[in-house]
Design an enzyme around this catalytic site. Structure first.
Site, PDB file in Angstrom:
ATOM      1  N   GLY A 252       1.098  42.968  40.491  1.00  0.00           N
ATOM      2  CA  GLY A 252       0.175  44.351  42.364  1.00  0.00           C
ATOM      3  C   GLY A 252      -0.480  43.757  41.028  1.00  0.00           C
ATOM      4  O   GLY A 252      -0.771  43.257  40.612  1.00  0.00           O
ATOM      5  N   SER A 253      -2.257  44.784  41.533  1.00  0.00           N
ATOM      6  CA  SER A 253      -3.020  44.549  40.927  1.00  0.00           C
ATOM      7  C   SER A 253      -3.814  45.602  41.162  1.00  0.00           C
ATOM      8  O   SER A 253      -3.962  47.390  41.856  1.00  0.00           O
ATOM      9  CB  SER A 253      -3.895  42.792  41.669  1.00  0.00           C
ATOM     10  OG  SER A 253      -2.872  42.329  41.562  1.00  0.00           O
TER      11      SER A 253
END
Length: 806
Positions: A252-253
């Site tokens: 993710g981020s």
């Protein structure tokens, strides 16, 4: 201390001798000498010429006058830091793991201080991995695509190949211990580079379903065996669920872009905060790449991709987050009953023959001999045949199923990132996204010096308009399964986009002067004040993700803490967004503890009372010194699954603040989960008020480096880490993925003002000075300044430089 070296062909010594001879000849001569000595031959330009400088933490600054030399210098630097891991990963994409390690083994996962080469996107034994890469990737088509593409891209590929091979020659006999005498470390080719980049493009499509592709392969010359009919149908929702788990619980981020309305300087601010693997060539690698007057970008590459993928230039800063869009569909083929092989299918009443590809894998045997094994794979016009009988996807005499993957032949990645890296504004960056359409599976968030902010999902998404989900084409929502027997149910086409995918001009995007952000939830919530839904009545394709649905706790804390800071400070500086990155608030605790802890009052259970007292004293953050964070994590890992736990249900008009509160009926189950967590810690000998940094650690060279951060979507921590191991007596030891390259960028009159860290360091070699240095930086919440201009690079206290020529 600054030092300058030269490493070139001819060697430094020969160059020095030649220069000295010329100098002596110029200083000591006579008329006789002039008559007798021939003039020196004219100098010839080097085919490769690149300056490779290094600054603090081993960051390479590669400058060359052409892209071939630029790729050459970057590869040389990357190999200096990661040669064993990269060489091992080359075996994977070549389909050669079985030849060196046997077919039953698997690519190694990271262990202690050894590098990891096992992908986070697939988990296959070597034989199946080899069959996937040899069978699924169409190297001939990829070559043709690159040949038809830009010269700069081809030059980067060729230069990177040559630079890596130059490193192997220069360091022959001196490689790091894990691969010092390995037969599998050998020169690479441009084809290898093509395969490396192809593997990255397939993370969210073909590679995620590699097992199902390999299972569909047939042994050549073996009798065809087709099921008479599919077994009892099982919901094939695994297709979507597998990617959802990958995106929401793993990779993710976070990304946040602040525009001039909320920036103290009036210039853009960017926080780029990808949560990505700490192993394999998916590790980021810091670099600064310059071709004067053409390309000057700094940030990170993904191992083997010879261009900055997240970073900044003098005018624009950008980051990426994994998108919720789906980058595949499946089709059910109606097979021709007259073909007993099951390889002829019907489209609009006409017969079409599948194409096939037979590949051979070499398998090392216990006695050292090599056994060859072959499989034939089949492809329809829509994609590759896959099978998963337990999910109802069975190749029968009447039907077959194919995975349609628009990234299978996507060779536009380098071109796209070159376009991003040369943009002079977010509008120019958006234009590049619209023109190249090369990003395989990520959103883009960007800010520029003029104070504009951009969110865009410009990833490669199959062109399936919303009407095709309602006109009989969609056969099964859970598998994104469409009718392959009608051409009208196939992918559509946008003007200016490659066949079968959407133009980013028609995809979700938002350009503003206040802010935008994304933490891997739907495009819908990129700014709470401007929810994106697309044009009525149908909006964007359902393949881009859902709207009007509950968002993750990580998304919510990201927007909530930003709005809180704006309310307190009005406008923000670079230090403010750094504070947001490491605020380490735990939103799950903020939501449940105010109502859960009073329920402990008067409880007769001593263990539960002790646990409640610890959580009452806890700061509700996941800092290294936070006491109670380990207890809450073990509690919440169970409590999160309690049904109907929220008192205030989700409200699509307020997606940041809902759901919230603890429903009274859920309190007993939560108290029981809390007691179980306390008992677990006691059984492991861990104090209930144990300091997080004593148990969440990254071991490096025998040192346990304490880490701050939570686990992301599950508990609502913006700063997220996924550990390799569950809680044990030694705590949570070793990071699998999570915080990786964290950058904050703004601009002044001279250029970019950037501070960043690479949490796991530049090198996978435990003997490198850049193996653990930035992990300590991350632990201490320090923000190294990145030198961008020539003057600042040379002023760096750890500046060194080498010139590579060939």
């Amino acid at each position: 201390m600054k030092r300058s070296n030269s490493a070139s062909y001819p060697s430094c010594r020969l160059l020095l001798a030649a220069s000295l001879a010329l100098a002596l000849g110029a200083c000591h001569h006579s008329d006789d000498d002039d008559a007798a000595a021939p003039l020196p031959p004219p100098a010839t330009a080097s085919r490769i010429s690149v300056e490779l400088a290094r600054t603090t933490h081993g960051v390479p600054h590669v400058q060359a006058n052409d892209f071939r030399s630029l790729g050459y210098g970057l590869a040389y630097a990357y190999a200096q830091d990661n040669v064993c891991m990269f060489a091992d990963s080359l075996l994977t994409v070549r389909g050669e793991r079985s030849a060196f390690f046997g077919g039953e083994a698997r690519a190694p996962k990271r262990s202690a201080d050894e590098y990891g080469a096992a992908s986070g996107f697939m988990d296959l034994k070597n034989e199946d991995s080899d069959f996937f890469f040899k069978g699924y990737i169409d190297l001939d088509q990829l070559r043709a695509n690159y040949a038809a593409g830009g010269q700069e891209t081809r030059d980067l590929l060729a230069g990177y190949t040559e630079g890596y091979n130059r490193y192997l020659k220069d360091y022959a006999g001196k490689l790091p211990a894990p691969c010092a005498s390995a037969r599998w470390v050998r020169p690479m080719t441009v084809d290898d580079m093509i395969l490396v980049i192809a593997e990255k493009a397939l993370h969210a499509s073909g590679q995620a379903f590699s097992r199902e592709f390999v299972a569909a392969g047939r042994t050549p010359a073996a009798p065809v065996s087709l099921a008479k009919q599919a077994p009892r149908k099982v919901d094939p929702s695994f297709l979507v669920a597998r990617l959802d788990k990958l995106n929401r619980q793993g990779f993710g981020s976070n990304a946040l872009a602040v525009g001039k309305d909320l920036s103290a300087s009036g210039r853009g601010l960017l926080l780029g905060n990808p949560h990505y693997p700490w192993t394999t060539t998916d590790r980021f690698y810091q670099a600064h790449l310059t071709v004067p007057n053409r390309y000057d970008a700094m940030g990170v590459i993904i191992g083997g991709v010879p261009v900055i993928v997240i970073g900044f230039n003098k005018d624009v800063a950008w980051s990426h987050t994994v998108t919720t869009a789906m980058h595949f569909t499946t089709f059910r083929l109606a097979l021709d009953a007259g073909d007993a092989s099951g390889t002829t299918y019907m489209v609009d009443g006409a017969r079409e023959k599948m194409t096939s590809k037979t590949v051979t894998v070499d398998l090392l045997q216990a006695d050292g001999a090599i056994q060859k094994r072959s499989k034939t794979f089949y492809f329809a016009r829509q994609g590759a045949v896959i099978v998963k009988p337990e999910a109802g996807l069975t190749w029968t005499a009447s039907a077959a199923y194919v995975l349609a993957d628009p990234n299978r032949n996507n060779t536009r990645l380098i071109e796209q990132w070159l376009g991003i890296g040369t943009a002079t504004s977010v509008q120019g960056l958006k234009t590049s996204l619209d023109q190249s359409v090369g990003l395989p599976w990520v959103n883009t968030v960007a800010a520029d010096r003029a104070g504009n902010a951009l969110y865009a999902d410009a990833s490669v998404v199959p062109h399936m308009n919303a009407d095709k989900f309602a006109n009989g084409c969609l056969l099964l929502q859970a598998a994104l399964l469409f009718d392959g027997s009608r051409s009208s149910c196939g992918w559509g086409q946008d003007a200016g986009a490659p066949p079968g995918i959407y133009s980013p001009a028609n995809a979700p995007w938002l350009m503003r002067t206040d802010y935008v952000g994304n933490s891997n939830d739907s495009y819908w919530l990129s700014n709470p004040k401007a929810l994106l839904t697309g044009a009525p009545p149908l909006g964007y394709s359902p393949l881009y993700g859902r709207v009007g649905v509950e968002q993750s706790l990580r998304t919510r804390i990201g927007f909530l803490q930003f709005e809180d800071m704006i309310a307190q400070r009005g406008k923000l500086k670079l230090s403010d967004i750094q504070e947001l990155a490491f605020a380490n608030r735990l939103y799950a605790a903020e939501l449940v503890l105010p109502e859960l802890l009073p329920a402990c009052a008067g409880n007769a259970d001593a263990v539960l009372v002790q646990a409640c007292n610890v959580l009452s004293a806890w700061d509700r953050r996941v800092n290294i010194d936070s006491r109670g964070a380990v207890l809450f994590r073990e509690f919440w890992n169970t409590a999160v699954a309690i049904p109907n736990k929220w008192a205030v249900l989700f409200n699509p008009a307020d997606p940041v603040h809902t759901p919230s509160g603890v429903a009274p009926a859920a309190v007993p189950a939560m108290l029981a989960a809390l007691k179980n967590a306390a008992v677990k810690l006691q059984g492991l000998g861990i104090p209930l008020d144990g300091r997080l940094g004593d148990y969440q650690v990254e071991p490096r060279n025998g040192v346990r480096i304490p880490l701050h951060g939570g686990i992301g979507n599950l508990d609502g921590s913006y700063n997220s880490l996924t550990m390799r191991n569950p809680l044990g007596t030694g705590g949570y030891e070793g990071v699998h993925w999570g915080q990786s390259y964290i950058q904050t960028v703004t601009f002044d009159d001279a250029g970019p003002v950037a501070q960043a860290m690479l949490t796991y360091g530049q090198s996978t070699d435990p003997k490198s000075p850049w193996y653990a240095d930035q992990t300590q930086v991350f632990s201490r919440k320090e923000w190294p300044v990145l030198p961008f201009t020539a003057a600042k690079i040379k002023a760096d206290p750890n500046y060194t430089t080498v010139t590579l020529k060939e």
